[in-house]
Motif scaffolding. Sequence first.
Motif, PDB file in Angstrom:
ATOM      1  N   LEU A  68       1.086  -1.526  -0.072  1.00  0.00           N
ATOM      2  CA  LEU A  68       0.203  -0.116  -0.282  1.00  0.00           C
ATOM      3  C   LEU A  68       1.270   1.668  -0.087  1.00  0.00           C
ATOM      4  CD1 LEU A  68      -3.143   0.892   0.057  1.00  0.00           C
ATOM      5  CD2 LEU A  68      -2.758   1.173   2.687  1.00  0.00           C
ATOM      6  N   ILE A  69       1.759   0.807   0.544  1.00  0.00           N
ATOM      7  CA  ILE A  69       3.011   1.996   0.640  1.00  0.00           C
ATOM      8  C   ILE A  69       3.954   2.289  -0.827  1.00  0.00           C
ATOM      9  CG2 ILE A  69       4.873   3.279   2.001  1.00  0.00           C
ATOM     10  CD1 ILE A  69       4.527   1.746   4.173  1.00  0.00           C
ATOM     11  N   VAL A  70       4.046   1.509  -0.913  1.00  0.00           N
ATOM     12  CA  VAL A  70       4.931   1.673  -2.777  1.00  0.00           C
ATOM     13  C   VAL A  70       3.447   1.755  -3.532  1.00  0.00           C
ATOM     14  CG1 VAL A  70       5.253   0.702  -4.316  1.00  0.00           C
ATOM     15  CG2 VAL A  70       6.778   0.329  -2.373  1.00  0.00           C
ATOM     16  N   GLU A  71       2.277   1.929  -3.250  1.00  0.00           N
ATOM     17  CA  GLU A  71       0.967   2.082  -4.039  1.00  0.00           C
ATOM     18  C   GLU A  71       0.949   3.277  -4.536  1.00  0.00           C
ATOM     19  OE1 GLU A  71      -3.596   1.784  -4.402  1.00  0.00           O
ATOM     20  OE2 GLU A  71      -2.093  -0.236  -3.723  1.00  0.00           O
ATOM     21  N   ARG A  72       0.927   4.256  -3.476  1.00  0.00           N
ATOM     22  CA  ARG A  72       0.477   5.532  -2.827  1.00  0.00           C
ATOM     23  C   ARG A  72       1.400   6.353  -3.211  1.00  0.00           C
ATOM     24  NH1 ARG A  72      -4.020   6.095   0.287  1.00  0.00           N
ATOM     25  NH2 ARG A  72      -5.391   3.597  -0.374  1.00  0.00           N
ATOM     26  N   LEU A  73       2.759   6.065  -3.568  1.00  0.00           N
ATOM     27  CA  LEU A  73       3.505   6.982  -4.157  1.00  0.00           C
ATOM     28  C   LEU A  73       4.106   6.796  -4.773  1.00  0.00           C
ATOM     29  CD1 LEU A  73       6.418   6.342  -0.411  1.00  0.00           C
ATOM     30  CD2 LEU A  73       4.587   7.537  -0.809  1.00  0.00           C
ATOM     31  N   GLY A  74       3.329   5.363  -5.289  1.00  0.00           N
ATOM     32  CA  GLY A  74       4.171   5.836  -6.900  1.00  0.00           C
ATOM     33  C   GLY A  74       2.931   6.191  -7.608  1.00  0.00           C
ATOM     34  N   ALA A  75       1.804   6.628  -7.135  1.00  0.00           N
ATOM     35  CA  ALA A  75       0.731   7.112  -7.678  1.00  0.00           C
ATOM     36  C   ALA A  75       0.907   8.734  -7.633  1.00  0.00           C
ATOM     37  CB  ALA A  75      -0.345   7.157  -7.333  1.00  0.00           C
ATOM     38  N   LEU A  76       1.990   9.727  -6.586  1.00  0.00           N
ATOM     39  CA  LEU A  76       2.384  11.265  -6.602  1.00  0.00           C
ATOM     40  C   LEU A  76       2.137  11.447  -8.222  1.00  0.00           C
ATOM     41  CD1 LEU A  76       4.100  10.638  -3.432  1.00  0.00           C
ATOM     42  CD2 LEU A  76       1.547  11.536  -3.967  1.00  0.00           C
ATOM     43  N   GLN A  77       2.184  12.560  -8.519  1.00  0.00           N
ATOM     44  CA  GLN A  77       2.960  13.323  -9.790  1.00  0.00           C
ATOM     45  C   GLN A  77       3.417  14.770  -8.725  1.00  0.00           C
ATOM     46  OE1 GLN A  77      -0.308  14.477 -12.003  1.00  0.00           O
ATOM     47  NE2 GLN A  77      -1.121  12.188 -12.082  1.00  0.00           N
ATOM     48  N   ARG A  78       4.217  14.592  -9.800  1.00  0.00           N
ATOM     49  CA  ARG A  78       5.747  16.125  -9.541  1.00  0.00           C
ATOM     50  C   ARG A  78       5.510  16.992 -10.853  1.00  0.00           C
ATOM     51  NH1 ARG A  78      11.892  15.044  -7.625  1.00  0.00           N
ATOM     52  NH2 ARG A  78      12.165  16.786  -6.602  1.00  0.00           N
ATOM     53  N   SER A  79       4.961  18.190 -10.139  1.00  0.00           N
ATOM     54  CA  SER A  79       4.748  19.788 -10.648  1.00  0.00           C
ATOM     55  C   SER A  79       5.432  20.530 -10.379  1.00  0.00           C
ATOM     56  CB  SER A  79       3.320  19.330 -10.875  1.00  0.00           C
ATOM     57  OG  SER A  79       2.732  19.996 -10.551  1.00  0.00           O
ATOM     58  N   GLY A  80       5.621  20.710  -8.614  1.00  0.00           N
ATOM     59  CA  GLY A  80       6.264  21.686  -8.110  1.00  0.00           C
ATOM     60  C   GLY A  80       6.906  21.620  -7.671  1.00  0.00           C
ATOM     61  N   ASP A  81       8.267  22.422  -6.521  1.00  0.00           N
ATOM     62  CA  ASP A  81       9.715  22.620  -6.549  1.00  0.00           C
ATOM     63  C   ASP A  81       9.318  20.989  -5.333  1.00  0.00           C
ATOM     64  OD1 ASP A  81       8.080  22.865  -3.318  1.00  0.00           O
ATOM     65  OD2 ASP A  81       8.933  25.102  -3.866  1.00  0.00           O
ATOM     66  N   VAL A  82      10.479  21.248  -4.914  1.00  0.00           N
ATOM     67  CA  VAL A  82      10.951  19.860  -4.002  1.00  0.00           C
ATOM     68  C   VAL A  82      10.721  20.114  -2.360  1.00  0.00           C
ATOM     69  CG1 VAL A  82      12.993  20.277  -2.901  1.00  0.00           C
ATOM     70  CG2 VAL A  82      12.620  18.158  -2.981  1.00  0.00           C
ATOM     71  N   VAL A  83       9.759  20.748  -1.869  1.00  0.00           N
ATOM     72  CA  VAL A  83       9.170  21.183  -1.117  1.00  0.00           C
ATOM     73  C   VAL A  83       7.521  20.414  -1.018  1.00  0.00           C
ATOM     74  CG1 VAL A  83       7.547  22.230   0.826  1.00  0.00           C
ATOM     75  CG2 VAL A  83      10.698  22.976  -0.066  1.00  0.00           C
ATOM     76  N   ASP A  84       7.026  21.053  -2.413  1.00  0.00           N
ATOM     77  CA  ASP A  84       5.559  20.716  -2.271  1.00  0.00           C
ATOM     78  C   ASP A  84       5.708  18.686  -2.831  1.00  0.00           C
ATOM     79  OD1 ASP A  84       4.794  22.883  -2.547  1.00  0.00           O
ATOM     80  OD2 ASP A  84       4.808  23.446  -4.131  1.00  0.00           O
TER      81      ASP A  84
END
Length: 238
Positions: free
Chosen positions: A54-70
């Motif tokens: 579940l951890i890997v599934e949720r983190l893998g579903a993230l998108q990265r569009s802002g800065d590293v803090v976001d």
Amino acid sequence: MNAVAQPYISAGHTDVGKVRRLNEDAILVRDDLGLWVVADGLGGHAAGDYASALIVERLGALQRSGDVVDFIEAIEDALEQVNRELLQRARSQQVDVIGSTVVVLVYDRDFMLCGWVGDSRAYGVSDGRLRQLTRDHVHGMKDDATQFSGSGASPGALTRAIGAQEPLLVDWVVASHAAGGPFLLCSDGINKEIPDAELDLECRRVREPGALLARLFELALGRAARDNVSAVAVRLQE
């Protein structure tokens, strides 16, 4: 127009080991996000494989569009949501804990960020040597059991895990990537079998991440391999 080459190469692998019947580890390799994860489901508790997956599934579903803090905030939000869901699932199933450790590595142009909960580890180069970046969340000295015991922990037991308690506290450390890597994330199936000095030797001897993991798994599986064995290697392009 040619695509811009990524500033790193990576590889990941997981194996059930020689003793356990079930692989409760999970890994995530997302070069496109600059995100790498190793999660180690708690052995001796219910559904550790579900928690790590579940951890890997949720983190893998993230998108990265802002800065590293976001992006770091999004990672923490995802882990907090998983923590709540695992606590609720444990209550509904009337079991003590459904949980997992996790270690996360995030690339930024100026540095690397490493976050962790539990005793899954991250290593990086400092002063020409491979050193542990994380600090195990355990009570006293580590032993072979990856089990959660909370504030009244017995020696060697975890004091922090995803799905174990609220609030969730994720520790973070900033690491320099001036040395060019490598960075190594691993479950304790690696460091139970391969001492840090030997990890350092192999990481300096074998530079390509896939070949490095092949060597580390050869060593771990050639020994007792008492636990599931998982690792992710990231090397910055020089």
